[in-house]
Design an enzyme around this catalytic site. Structure first.
Site, short mmCIF file in Angstrom:
data_model
loop_
_atom_site.label_atom_id
_atom_site.label_comp_id
_atom_site.label_asym_id
_atom_site.label_seq_id
_atom_site.Cartn_x
_atom_site.Cartn_y
_atom_site.Cartn_z
CE LYS A 84 -3.47 35.57 20.06
NZ LYS A 84 -2.44 34.08 20.21
C1 E4P Z 1 -0.84 33.67 16.66
O1 E4P Z 1 -0.91 34.98 17.49
C2 E4P Z 1 -0.72 32.06 17.29
O2 E4P Z 1 -0.25 32.45 19.16
C3 E4P Z 1 0.09 31.86 16.64
O3 E4P Z 1 0.68 32.35 15.52
C4 E4P Z 1 -0.29 30.33 16.92
O4 E4P Z 1 1.14 29.67 16.13
P1 E4P Z 1 1.01 28.11 16.10
O5 E4P Z 1 0.01 26.99 15.25
O6 E4P Z 1 2.44 27.61 15.73
O7 E4P Z 1 0.87 27.53 17.88
#
Ligand code: E4P
Length: 216
Positions: A84
């Site tokens: 990622k």
């Molecule tokens: C996606 O891969 C992220 O980890 C996640 O969806 C972020 O979400 P948040 O805005 O609730 O932190």
């Protein structure tokens, strides 16, 4: 639609896997910190073993060469690891280098169709538009998902749209209606998706009627 769970909590991952509907996991440094541990081989391999599908592990380096090095290390931990990377200029550069080596990449922190276009050209396997965080600032997160899907269809890009930053069950419904390939869902939201008062009411009535005749 594929269901990923947005957590680094092993108990939640195990419970979601036991439901029989789990396809993958997304983690990020904040989710790892919540569990009190940074990215480490043992934890990630344990998660991969439970889910048996794509597990996104986020790099913390911010320069392309360091991102590539970190990404290669993570990809070596388990065949299910997806690297990622943030959707920055450095991230897109690292994405292209890793994708060229056959390593799967999930481009995170995507907030616009332009960013999604860039990561598709760089060979990302997934792009993660953050719906909830856009909604939080009075922008329409779902419109961004829809626009990205239209652009990808126009040019037949293979990058999968992974709806992220999901806050409630309607986000999952709307992402599915839009045709997003994946939703990454917090455990709490996944549990909410099972609920319908008419299911509970109907089941209670069926069981009551069954009991009446069973006793004669
Ligand atoms: C996606 O891969 C992220 O980890 C996640 O969806 C972020 O979400 P948040 O805005 O609730 O932190």
């Amino acid at each position: 639609m594929k269901f990923f769970i947005d957590t680094a909590n092993l108990q939640e991952i195990r419970e979601a896997a036991a439901m029989g509907i789990l396809d993958g996991v997304t983690t990020n440094p904040s989710l790892m910190a919540k569990e009190g541990k940074p990215n480490n081989k043992e934890t990630i391999r344990e998660i991969c073993g439970v889910v048996g599908g794509p597990v996104s592990v986020e790099v913390v380096a911010i320069e392309p060469d360091a991102m590539i090095k970190e990404g290669e290390e993570y990809a070596g931990w388990d065949k299910h690891v997806v690297v990622k990377l943030p959707t920055t200029k450095a991230g897109v550069k690292a994405c292209k280098a890793l994708a060229d080596k056959g390593i799967k990449v999930n481009m995170t922190l995507c907030f616009s169709p332009n960013q999604a276009l860039l990561v598709a050209k760089a060979g990302a396997t997934y792009v993660s538009p953050f719906i909830g965080r856009l909604d939080d600032i009075s922008e329409n997160g779902m419109d961004v998902i829809r626009n990205i899907l239209t652009i990808y269809r126009n040019y037949n890009y293979q990058t999968q749209v992974l709806a992220a930053s999901i806050r409630h069950p309607m986000h999952v419904v709307d992402a599915a209606l839009a045709g997003a390939h994946v939703s990454t869902i917090p455990f709490k939201v996944l549990e909410m998706m099972f609920n319908h008062p008419l299911t509970d009411k109907g089941l209670a009535a069926f069981l009551k009627d069954y009991e009446k005749v069973r006793k004669g």
